[in-house]
Structures are given as structure tokens and as C-alpha cells.
Write a protein that holds these residues in place. Structure first.
Motif, short mmCIF file in Angstrom:
data_model
loop_
_atom_site.label_atom_id
_atom_site.label_comp_id
_atom_site.label_asym_id
_atom_site.label_seq_id
_atom_site.Cartn_x
_atom_site.Cartn_y
_atom_site.Cartn_z
N ASN A 67 0.82 -1.21 0.00
CA ASN A 67 0.00 0.00 0.00
C ASN A 67 0.85 1.26 0.00
O ASN A 67 0.54 2.24 -0.64
CB ASN A 67 -0.93 0.01 1.22
N VAL A 68 1.97 1.22 0.75
CA VAL A 68 2.85 2.38 0.78
C VAL A 68 3.43 2.64 -0.59
O VAL A 68 3.51 3.77 -1.07
CB VAL A 68 3.98 2.17 1.82
N THR A 69 3.85 1.58 -1.28
CA THR A 69 4.43 1.73 -2.61
C THR A 69 3.41 2.31 -3.58
O THR A 69 3.70 3.21 -4.36
CB THR A 69 4.92 0.37 -3.14
N ALA A 70 2.17 1.81 -3.52
CA ALA A 70 1.13 2.29 -4.42
C ALA A 70 0.82 3.76 -4.14
O ALA A 70 0.60 4.55 -5.05
CB ALA A 70 -0.13 1.45 -4.26
N LYS A 71 0.80 4.15 -2.88
CA LYS A 71 0.49 5.52 -2.52
C LYS A 71 1.61 6.47 -2.92
O LYS A 71 1.38 7.64 -3.20
CB LYS A 71 0.23 5.61 -1.01
N ALA A 72 2.84 5.98 -2.93
CA ALA A 72 3.99 6.82 -3.24
C ALA A 72 3.98 7.28 -4.69
O ALA A 72 4.47 8.36 -5.01
CB ALA A 72 5.29 6.08 -2.94
N PHE A 73 3.41 6.48 -5.60
CA PHE A 73 3.40 6.86 -7.01
C PHE A 73 2.34 7.93 -7.27
O PHE A 73 1.21 7.83 -6.80
CB PHE A 73 3.14 5.65 -7.92
N SER A 74 2.72 8.95 -8.03
CA SER A 74 1.79 10.02 -8.40
C SER A 74 2.09 10.47 -9.82
O SER A 74 3.25 10.75 -10.15
CB SER A 74 1.92 11.20 -7.44
N VAL A 75 1.06 10.54 -10.65
CA VAL A 75 1.28 11.01 -12.02
C VAL A 75 1.64 12.49 -12.04
O VAL A 75 2.16 13.00 -13.02
CB VAL A 75 0.02 10.78 -12.90
N PHE A 76 1.35 13.20 -10.93
CA PHE A 76 1.76 14.60 -10.81
C PHE A 76 3.14 14.71 -10.16
O PHE A 76 3.55 15.81 -9.78
CB PHE A 76 0.73 15.38 -9.98
N ASP A 77 3.83 13.58 -10.03
CA ASP A 77 5.18 13.56 -9.48
C ASP A 77 5.23 14.17 -8.08
O ASP A 77 6.16 14.91 -7.73
CB ASP A 77 6.15 14.29 -10.42
N GLY A 78 4.20 13.88 -7.27
CA GLY A 78 4.18 14.39 -5.90
C GLY A 78 3.64 15.78 -5.76
O GLY A 78 3.67 16.35 -4.65
N CYS A 79 3.12 16.38 -6.83
CA CYS A 79 2.61 17.76 -6.78
C CYS A 79 1.09 17.79 -6.96
O CYS A 79 0.56 18.72 -7.58
CB CYS A 79 3.29 18.61 -7.86
N ASP A 80 0.41 16.80 -6.45
CA ASP A 80 -1.04 16.70 -6.64
C ASP A 80 -1.77 17.94 -6.13
O ASP A 80 -2.73 18.39 -6.76
CB ASP A 80 -1.57 15.45 -5.91
N SER A 81 -1.36 18.49 -5.00
CA SER A 81 -2.03 19.67 -4.44
C SER A 81 -1.35 20.97 -4.85
O SER A 81 -1.79 22.05 -4.44
CB SER A 81 -2.06 19.57 -2.91
N GLN A 82 -0.31 20.88 -5.66
CA GLN A 82 0.41 22.07 -6.14
C GLN A 82 0.70 21.90 -7.64
O GLN A 82 1.83 22.01 -8.08
CB GLN A 82 1.72 22.24 -5.37
N ALA A 83 -0.37 21.66 -8.39
CA ALA A 83 -0.21 21.28 -9.80
C ALA A 83 -0.22 22.47 -10.76
O ALA A 83 -0.15 22.28 -11.98
CB ALA A 83 -1.33 20.31 -10.19
#
Length: 298
Positions: free
Chosen positions: A5-21
Motif C-alpha cells: 500500500n505504501v508503494t502504491a500511494k507513493a506513485f503520483s502522475v503529478f510527481d508528488g505535486c497533486d495539491s500544487q499542480a
């Protein structure tokens, strides 16, 4: 299970900028110009080069390679939007990162090759004559593609220490080279005038406009990342990754449209279009399409 679950949550198509896109969306908005204008313009550049293949200019290999990589990069923009809002696929994101690596490397390096070609032609014409055979340009183009593949593969792999500093060093070196190179060419053209050389002035003006057009591209597209990226340590990691980098890359990425338009604007007539349909409204974009320097023209 928890680790998964941690691995899946770590991936973001916004490269970690989901709230600062906002910065990423600004970059993608400018990339839409590459889709609408840049891809057709790059295809037209390739068509022009193919049509003129029997009488090629010395930099045509670099121009064709640059147009090809820019068209490829532009074609990935719709894929990026689909992945952000529909697919959210890690595999597609890896392919997109590869395309960003291609753009990061091929653009500055091929433009540097064009500057090198013109620098030798104007400042060192004898050396340029010895290096005129196409094998040298093919070899340099192959080297650029090899470096591009290595950098793009590293960008996809991720996790490499200080990897982003590689691009910062590359863009700083390429920018410095292109400014010095074009400045030297302009200085050489200025010094070449004098008594008894009035017949050379029209060709000098054309060469001046060619070099000035490249300098315009260099300043508009490459100065923002050059001015921003070396100060990475002064920003917080999130601000740099989510705002500073996307905005700097936005100016670099839109060069996929500006560069082919600059080339096409120097043509007296574009193929497949009526005479006089090629716009020449900006003084920075006017000039002669041939990369051969004044001394080499008949």
C-alpha cells in the motif's frame, strides 16, 4: 500488504505535486501549442529538408534531427493529459519521462551543433572546409542521440543522486556556448565589412539575421531555466519541484514550436504553400534559409 500500500500511494502522475499542480498545468498548457502548431511546423521543416536534399545546407542533419525529436515530444502531450486525468498509469508516466529526457537533451545539444557549424564557417572558414564532409555531422548527430538515450534512460530509472543537476550543468554549458558562439559570429561579421566590400553587405545582412534569430531563441527559451535552476538549494524541495522546475521547463519545451517557425520564417517560399504565405513579421525571425555562411555563397 502494508508495504504494498505504501508503494502504491507513493506513485503520483503529478510527481508528488497533486495539491500544487499549477506549475505543471502551466507547462502542459504551453505544450498544447506544440501539438497545434509545433507538430505541423516540424513536419513541414522535415519536408523542406527532404525536398532540398540534393542541395543541402551544412546544418540540415542537425535541423532534421531537431525537428524529429521536437515532433516526437509534441506528440506525447495528449498522452500526458490522458494519463493525468484518465489512465494514471506508472508505465505511461515512465514513457512520458523518457520523452522529457529526449527534449531536455536533444534540443540544447542539436542547437549547439548548429551554432558550432556556423561558428566554424564564419570564424574558421579553412577548418570548416576540411570538416565539410557529411560523415562528421553524422558522427556528431549519432553522439548526440547516444547521449540523449543515456540521459532519458537515467530519467526513467530515477533514484540517481543529484541527477537533476546533470541537466542544470548541461543547460548552463549549452547556453554559455550558444551565446559566446553567436556573439563571436556577429563580431566576425561586423569586422568583415570595410572599403571595397560593399557587394558583400546584402549577404552579411542575411547572415546577421540568421544568427540574430538563433540568439532570440536562445534568450527566450533557455534563459529562464538558466536563471532559475542553479538556485535550487534556495527553494524548498516542493516549491522547486512543483513550481520552479515546471515553469522553467515550460519555456524550454515551447521551443519545439518556436524553433521550426524560426526556420520556416527564413524561407522565401514554403513548399505546398502559395508564394508570399510565409509570415515574416518579427525582425528576429527574418533571414536566409541557407546555413552556409556569406563566404561560402556564390
Amino acid at each position: 500488504m502494508a508495504a504494498g500500500n505504501v508503494t502504491a500511494k507513493a506513485f503520483s502522475v503529478f510527481d508528488g505535486c497533486d495539491s500544487q499542480a499549477e506549475g505543471i498545468l502551466f507547462d502542459l498548457t504551453l505544450q498544447c501549442v506544440n501539438v497545434v502548431v509545433g507538430i505541423p511546423a516540424n513536419i513541414l521543416v522535415i519536408a523542406v529538408l527532404v525536398r532540398n536534399r540534393r542541395e543541402p545546407a551544412t546544418s540540415d542533419i542537425y535541423l532534421g534531427s531537431l525537428a524529429f525529436t521536437d515532433a516526437y515530444f509534441g506528440s506525447m502531450t495528449p498522452v500526458s493529459f490522458l494519463n493525468l486525468y484518465l489512465w494514471r498509469s506508472k508505465e505511461v508516466w515512465s514513457a512520458l519521462k523518457f520523452s522529457y529526457g529526449v527534449k531536455d537533451t536533444s534540443g540544447p545539444l542539436f542547437l549547439s551543433c548548429i551554432c558550432l557549424d556556423r561558428f566554424l564557417a564564419v570564424v574558421f572558414p579553412l577548418a570548416f572546409g576540411r570538416l565539410r564532409p557529411v560523415k562528421y555531422r553524422l558522427g556528431l548527430s549519432a553522439l548526440v542521440f547516444a547521449l540523449t538515450l543515456v540521459y532519458s534512460a537515467g530519467k526513467v530509472a530515477g533514484g540517481l543522486a543529484d541527477f537533476e543537476k546533470v541537466f542544470t550543468g548541461e543547460i548552463l554549458a549549452a547556453f554559455a556556448w550558444m551565446v559566446v558562439c553567436n556573439g563571436s559570429i556577429l563580431w566576425a561579421l561586423k569586422k568583415s565589412g570595410g572599403v571595397g566590400k560593399d557587394d558583400m553587405r546584402p549577404m552579411k545582412r542575411k547572415a546577421f539575421k540568421i544568427v540574430l534569430s538563433i540568439l532570440c531563441v536562445v534568450v527566450v527559451n533557455y534563459l529562464p531555466p538558466v536563471a532559475l535552476f542553479p538556485f535550487e538549494d534556495y527553494y524548498s524541495p516542493d516549491v522547486f519541484r512543483c513550481y520552479v522546475q515546471p515553469v522553467g521547463f515550460a519555456f524550454l519545451n515551447v521551443s519545439s514550436t518556436i524553433q521550426p517557425l524560426v526556420y520556416l520564417s527564413r524561407l522565401e517560399k514554403a513548399p505546398f504553400l502559395p508564394v508570399g504565405r510565409v509570415p515574416k513579421r518579427c525582425p528576429c525571425l527574418a533571414g536566409d534559409p541557407d546555413n552556409t555562411p556569406p563566404a561560402q555563397n556564390p
